[in-house]
Scaffold this motif. Structure first.
Motif, mmCIF file in Angstrom:
data_model
loop_
_atom_site.group_PDB
_atom_site.id
_atom_site.type_symbol
_atom_site.label_atom_id
_atom_site.label_comp_id
_atom_site.label_asym_id
_atom_site.label_seq_id
_atom_site.Cartn_x
_atom_site.Cartn_y
_atom_site.Cartn_z
ATOM 1 N N LEU A 156 0.810 -1.225 0.000
ATOM 2 C CA LEU A 156 0.000 0.000 0.000
ATOM 3 C C LEU A 156 0.838 1.268 0.000
ATOM 4 C CD1 LEU A 156 -3.057 -0.732 2.332
ATOM 5 C CD2 LEU A 156 -2.844 -1.002 -0.144
ATOM 6 N N HIS A 157 2.007 1.252 0.640
ATOM 7 C CA HIS A 157 2.826 2.468 0.674
ATOM 8 C C HIS A 157 3.516 2.741 -0.667
ATOM 9 C CE1 HIS A 157 5.443 -0.862 1.841
ATOM 10 N NE2 HIS A 157 6.503 -0.137 1.493
ATOM 11 N N LEU A 158 3.461 1.780 -1.594
ATOM 12 C CA LEU A 158 4.106 1.952 -2.902
ATOM 13 C C LEU A 158 3.114 2.323 -4.002
ATOM 14 C CD1 LEU A 158 6.595 -1.054 -2.832
ATOM 15 C CD2 LEU A 158 7.015 1.328 -2.197
ATOM 16 N N ILE A 159 1.849 2.534 -3.644
ATOM 17 C CA ILE A 159 0.834 2.906 -4.629
ATOM 18 C C ILE A 159 0.071 4.122 -4.117
ATOM 19 C CG2 ILE A 159 0.649 0.563 -5.535
ATOM 20 C CD1 ILE A 159 -1.882 0.158 -3.942
ATOM 21 N N SER A 160 -0.693 4.745 -4.995
ATOM 22 C CA SER A 160 -1.441 5.947 -4.626
ATOM 23 C C SER A 160 -2.677 5.591 -3.800
ATOM 24 C CB SER A 160 -1.864 6.700 -5.883
ATOM 25 O OG SER A 160 -2.865 5.974 -6.581
ATOM 26 N N THR A 161 -3.269 6.602 -3.189
ATOM 27 C CA THR A 161 -4.495 6.375 -2.414
ATOM 28 C C THR A 161 -5.630 5.837 -3.284
ATOM 29 O OG1 THR A 161 -3.950 7.956 -0.668
ATOM 30 C CG2 THR A 161 -6.298 7.535 -1.065
ATOM 31 N N PRO A 162 -5.917 6.426 -4.464
ATOM 32 C CA PRO A 162 -6.983 5.827 -5.288
ATOM 33 C C PRO A 162 -6.696 4.377 -5.677
ATOM 34 C CG PRO A 162 -6.503 8.046 -6.049
ATOM 35 C CD PRO A 162 -5.439 7.685 -5.050
ATOM 36 N N ILE A 222 -3.708 -7.783 5.260
ATOM 37 C CA ILE A 222 -2.822 -6.738 4.733
ATOM 38 C C ILE A 222 -1.693 -6.538 5.731
ATOM 39 C CG2 ILE A 222 -2.644 -4.344 3.981
ATOM 40 C CD1 ILE A 222 -5.684 -4.360 3.543
ATOM 41 N N TYR A 223 -0.457 -6.588 5.242
ATOM 42 C CA TYR A 223 0.713 -6.398 6.105
ATOM 43 C C TYR A 223 1.560 -5.268 5.555
ATOM 44 C CZ TYR A 223 5.518 -7.175 7.732
ATOM 45 O OH TYR A 223 6.784 -7.014 8.231
ATOM 46 N N GLY A 224 2.099 -4.473 6.445
ATOM 47 C CA GLY A 224 3.030 -3.446 6.012
ATOM 48 C C GLY A 224 3.151 -2.321 7.019
ATOM 49 N N PRO A 225 3.863 -1.254 6.622
ATOM 50 C CA PRO A 225 4.005 -0.081 7.492
ATOM 51 C C PRO A 225 2.841 0.887 7.278
ATOM 52 C CG PRO A 225 5.357 0.211 5.540
ATOM 53 C CD PRO A 225 4.677 -1.135 5.400
ATOM 54 N N PHE A 226 2.384 1.484 8.366
ATOM 55 C CA PHE A 226 1.269 2.430 8.316
ATOM 56 C C PHE A 226 1.544 3.583 9.271
ATOM 57 C CE2 PHE A 226 -0.475 -1.711 7.289
ATOM 58 C CZ PHE A 226 -1.286 -1.457 6.192
ATOM 59 N N LYS A 252 0.072 4.832 4.173
ATOM 60 C CA LYS A 252 -1.365 5.013 4.352
ATOM 61 C C LYS A 252 -1.674 4.929 5.848
ATOM 62 C CE LYS A 252 -1.611 4.979 -0.133
ATOM 63 N NZ LYS A 252 -0.167 4.849 -0.407
ATOM 64 N N ASP A 253 -2.735 5.606 6.264
ATOM 65 C CA ASP A 253 -3.099 5.611 7.671
ATOM 66 C C ASP A 253 -3.953 4.387 8.007
ATOM 67 O OD1 ASP A 253 -2.984 7.351 10.157
ATOM 68 O OD2 ASP A 253 -5.127 6.923 10.009
ATOM 69 N N MET A 308 3.177 -6.056 14.511
ATOM 70 C CA MET A 308 4.159 -6.942 13.904
ATOM 71 C C MET A 308 5.553 -6.383 14.121
ATOM 72 S SD MET A 308 2.340 -9.386 12.439
ATOM 73 C CE MET A 308 3.441 -10.107 11.207
ATOM 74 N N PRO A 309 6.597 -7.189 13.887
ATOM 75 C CA PRO A 309 7.962 -6.675 14.053
ATOM 76 C C PRO A 309 8.246 -5.473 13.155
ATOM 77 C CG PRO A 309 7.968 -9.069 13.890
ATOM 78 C CD PRO A 309 6.572 -8.625 13.569
ATOM 79 N N ALA A 310 9.251 -4.695 13.549
ATOM 80 C CA ALA A 310 9.719 -3.534 12.790
ATOM 81 C C ALA A 310 8.625 -2.484 12.624
ATOM 82 C CB ALA A 310 10.293 -3.949 11.437
ATOM 83 N N ASN A 311 7.735 -2.386 13.609
ATOM 84 C CA ASN A 311 6.692 -1.360 13.634
ATOM 85 C C ASN A 311 5.682 -1.509 12.494
ATOM 86 O OD1 ASN A 311 5.739 0.745 15.301
ATOM 87 N ND2 ASN A 311 6.389 2.286 13.826
ATOM 88 N N ASN A 312 5.526 -2.712 11.965
ATOM 89 C CA ASN A 312 4.520 -2.975 10.951
ATOM 90 C C ASN A 312 3.219 -3.426 11.610
ATOM 91 O OD1 ASN A 312 6.051 -2.491 8.502
ATOM 92 N ND2 ASN A 312 7.243 -4.291 9.067
ATOM 93 N N LEU A 313 2.162 -3.495 10.805
ATOM 94 C CA LEU A 313 0.865 -3.967 11.265
ATOM 95 C C LEU A 313 0.359 -5.084 10.367
ATOM 96 C CD1 LEU A 313 -1.165 -0.678 11.994
ATOM 97 C CD2 LEU A 313 -0.152 -2.235 13.680
#
Length: 222
Positions: A127-133, A154-158, A186-187, A208-213
């Motif tokens: 999600l952080h590598l694509i636009s909001t739309p 969904i896993y990743g940084p937020f 993304k929030d 999740m580790p490394a401050n991911n969710l």
């Protein structure tokens, strides 16, 4: 649209006999498998979006053998890598990589026509590598593909409630936006809203580790 390539934001994938290897994928695989162990169905079909090198889906298929896994990728070189990893692993519950752009409109139609609704959809660090739309569209398309009571993970940084909560996240987000103002973190609250707008029910928010969710959603009430 393919996922943006951001200089310096991801580990280099090194070719090895057709296989690609990303150190970052190796580092977070165990945590992702543990996450899926907690929340995934034990049987049925699973679709991984943006499967990358193929390292993750090999781990998923091994840890969750009751699921039939469908990896997917927009990039032909990465699809070849996925299939090479699968061939080497010798697993029989992972299908050949599917050509799929997870940010494109209408991709759910092709998945549904090919294999019907799926019980689990998983994607990580996307999600952080694509636009909001594009992110909103991806979640809507994923919801359309889910079987009744299906699960989206969904896993990743937020960012958290509008705030970046570590210096590393602030630096990474700034580098993403500097490369392309349309992308970036993304929030978590926004993603929860987008999923609910798509008809999904929030299931869990897992640290999740490394401050991911890990964000977990279900198709229908649970």
């Amino acid at each position: 649209m393919p996922v943006r390539s951001v200089p310096g934001s991801a580990s280099v994938a090194n070719p090895d006999g057709g296989k690609l290897f990303a150190p970052s994928a190796a580092r977070n695989l165990a945590a992702l498998c543990d996450l899926l162990d907690q929340v995934a169905p034990t049987s049925g079909t699973a679709l991984e979006l943006a499967s990358g090198t193929g390292q993750h889906v090999i781990g998923y298929g091994t840890r969750l053998p009751g699921l039939t896994w469908q990896p997917s990728e927009v990039d032909p070189a990465r699809r070849a890598s996925i299939d090479a990893h699968v061939a080497e692993a010798g697993t029989d519950n992972i299908r050949p990589a599917l050509a799929l752009d997870a940010t494109a409109p209408g991709w759910s139609d092709s998945v549904l026509q090919a294999q019907g609704p799926v019980d689990l959809i998983m994607f990580s660090n996307l999600l952080h590598l694509i636009s909001t739309p594009e992110a909103q569209r991806l979640i809507q398309e994923a919801a359309t593909c889910l079987a009744p009571a299906g699960t989206l993970v969904i896993y990743g940084p937020f960012s958290r409630a509008g705030e970046l909560t570590s210096e590393g996240d602030e630096t990474f987000h700034a580098s993403l936006v500097g490369h392309d103002p349309e992308i970036g973190y993304k929030d978590d609250f926004d993603v929860l809203d987008w999923a609910e707008d798509a008809g999904l029910t929030p299931g869990a928010v897992i640290e999740m580790p490394a401050n991911n969710l890990g964000l977990v959603f279900h198709n229908g009430a649970t």
